[in-house]
Scaffold this active site. Sequence first.
Site, PDB file in Angstrom:
ATOM      1  N   GLU A 204       0.850  -1.208   0.000  1.00 21.34           N
ATOM      2  CA  GLU A 204       0.000   0.000   0.000  1.00 21.34           C
ATOM      3  C   GLU A 204       0.884   1.256   0.000  1.00 21.34           C
ATOM      4  OE1 GLU A 204      -3.213  -0.205   2.911  1.00 21.34           O
ATOM      5  OE2 GLU A 204      -4.120  -1.886   1.840  1.00 21.34           O
ATOM      6  N   TYR A 272     -11.536  -4.434   0.771  1.00 22.37           N
ATOM      7  CA  TYR A 272     -12.215  -4.952   1.965  1.00 22.37           C
ATOM      8  C   TYR A 272     -13.714  -4.702   1.852  1.00 22.37           C
ATOM      9  CZ  TYR A 272      -7.791  -5.658   4.433  1.00 22.37           C
ATOM     10  OH  TYR A 272      -6.550  -6.117   4.820  1.00 22.37           O
ATOM     11  N   GLU A 328      -5.090  -8.532  -0.290  1.00 19.66           N
ATOM     12  CA  GLU A 328      -5.831  -8.364   0.967  1.00 19.66           C
ATOM     13  C   GLU A 328      -7.307  -8.269   0.617  1.00 19.66           C
ATOM     14  OE1 GLU A 328      -4.448  -5.356   3.742  1.00 19.66           O
ATOM     15  OE2 GLU A 328      -2.365  -5.751   3.180  1.00 19.66           O
TER      16      GLU A 328
HETATM   17  O1  AHR Z   1      -5.056  -5.929   7.137  1.00 19.67           O
HETATM   18  C1  AHR Z   1      -4.966  -4.760   7.877  1.00 19.67           C
HETATM   19  C2  AHR Z   1      -4.337  -3.619   7.087  1.00 19.67           C
HETATM   20  O2  AHR Z   1      -5.164  -3.254   6.037  1.00 19.67           O
HETATM   21  C3  AHR Z   1      -3.023  -3.920   6.422  1.00 19.67           C
HETATM   22  O3  AHR Z   1      -1.954  -3.779   7.288  1.00 19.67           O
HETATM   23  C4  AHR Z   1      -2.962  -2.903   5.342  1.00 19.67           C
HETATM   24  O4  AHR Z   1      -2.199  -3.317   4.241  1.00 19.67           O
HETATM   25  C5  AHR Z   1      -4.419  -2.661   4.991  1.00 19.67           C
HETATM   26  O5  AHR Z   1      -4.707  -1.334   4.910  1.00 19.67           O
END
Ligand code: AHR
Length: 524
Positions: A204, A272, A328
Site C-alpha cells: 500500500e 475490503y 488483501e
Molecule cells: O489488514 C490490515 C491492514 O489493512 C493492512 O496492514 C494494510 O495493508 C491494509 O490497509
Amino acid sequence: MEILQFNRMRVAFSAVAFSMMLAAPAAVTAQDAPASHMVVNLDTPGPVINRHIYGHFAEHLGHGIYGGFWVEDGAGGWRLNKPVVEALRKIKPANVRWPGGCFADVYHWKDGVGPRAERPTIVNTLWGGVTENNSFGTHEFMELVTALDSEPIVVGNVGSGTVKEMSDWWEYLNHPGPSPMADLRAKNGRAEPWNVRFFGVGNESWGCGGNMDAEYYADVYKRFATYLHRYGDLQPFRVATGPYHSEEMMKWTEVMMRDAGHMIDGLDLHYYTVVGTWQEKGSAVDFEEADWIQGIRKGLVIDEAIKAQAAIMDRYDPEKRVWLIVGEWGMWHDVEPGTNPGFLRQQSTLRDAMVAALSLNAFNRHADRVKMANIAQTVNVLQAMILTQGDELIVTPTYHVFEMFKGHQDATLLPVVLDEGAYNYGETTIPALNASASINDEGRVLVTIANFDPHSGRTVEVSLRGGTLSQVSGRILTADAMTAHNTFDDPDNVAPAPFGGASLMDDHLVVKLPPKALVALELE
Ligand code: AHR
C-alpha cells in the site's frame, strides 16, 4: 419428497444420488422461488485455477502472530502453535503473506534474526502500540510455512527502508553462498537457502507504505526491484503495490502498468468489504437483514474490481503475463467489544462465509488473470480462519468455506452460465445465486454454489453439457440465523453437513438449495 417424485419419473438414477436423498432431505421452504437454470460446460475448459488464490496473510498485528501462530512455550521461550498449524493444514493454505500489511514498511528484518535473546524490542506503533519482541522473524516464518506446507510471500520495506536493506534480505533468503548474507544466515543456523520466490516491493505504497503517488512509486519500485537478483534457477517474482479498489485509484494501475509493467510479475490489489463506513463499520455479529444484504452487495464489488483492473492490465499485457493478486480481501467489521481497537479482532458469521464464498467464486471465474489472493487475515485478525483464546481454538465459518473450496486448487475452471435470480430487501436487489465450477486431473467436478436469499430456497436445474457424470455428493454450510457463528462454548454451531438436495440423472442435475446456504457438490 419432491426430489423423490421428480426422480421416480426417470428411468434410472445413480445409487449414490439415491442414497443421498434418503440420507438427508434438503430443507424446502414454503416460499421457494421459481427454478433457476445453470449450464456447466464440461467440454470447454478454461484456465487452471492457481492454488495461490487460496492464500493467507499473517501480519504482526494483534494476536495474529503472537498468541496466534506463535505462542509462549512455558519455559520462557516461544514455539509454533501446533493445533493452529494442524487445523490450517486441513484447508491446504497455498501460501502465507508476511510480515504485513502496513507493518512491512516499518519492519527491519535484521531485528528478527540471530539469537532471540539478543533481538531488539520495538514498539508496534501501527497496531495497538504494543511491544514487539522480534522473537518471530525470518527463520520462524520459514518454519511456519514449512509446517503448513505453504509457500512464503515476503513483503519488503520500501516506505522506511533502503534498497540495500531489501536487497540484503533477498540475499539472506536465497543466496546459496558464500556471500555476506548467506554467511550470516548460516551463522544463524540455516546453511541452505530457502528459495523464496514471491517478494513484495512494499505494501500500500499509496498509503501506510509511504503515501506516494503512482508516478513516484513506479520509479521507486523499479529502483528497488532492480536489486532483487536472480540466483541460479531462482528468479524473483516481483510484486508491486496495486491500488485499493475505488474510482479514484484506477490511475494507479494505469501508471504502474505503463511505467513499470515490464518489471512487474504481480500487481497487488486490495479490497475490503465494509458494511457501514470506515468510521462505523458495523458489528460482526449483531446485525439485521439490511446489513446482511449490504454486506453481500459490497462483497460482490470484488467482481467489478477484478474486471476493472483486468481491463487496464489487458491493454498493457494482453498475454496476461502479469498476475493480478488480490493481496488483501475480506470483511472488516468493528472490533469485538472489549478488545484492543488496534488488534482488529472480530467474529465471523454465516454472512462472512457468504462473502468468502462469493469472493473465491469470483477469483476462480477470473482465473485467467487472478492468480493469487490472500484473505486478511488468518488467525485472530479481521476475517480469520481461526480464533484463539489461551490454549483453545475455534474455527470460523470462513474456515469451512476454504475447506469446502479446496478442491478448486489447481483444477481447471469450467465455464458456468447461471441465471442468478434476484434477492430483494428494501431498496436493494442483488443476485440470489453465485457459483463457480472446476474439474480436476482425475475428472472430478466441483461446483460451489451459494444462495444468499435468507427466506427462499432455490431450485437450480443444472445442465452438465459435453460430458458424462454419474455420481453426485455434496456438503452444505448453513444455519438458522444469518448471524450464526462459532464460539468457545459452541464451536460447531456453523459447520458443514452432508447435503441431500442434489440428484443427478444423465446430464441433468437438480439442486435444491435451502435459504442462506452454501453448497459444494462433487460430481464424477
Ligand atoms: O489488514 C490490515 C491492514 O489493512 C493492512 O496492514 C494494510 O495493508 C491494509 O490497509
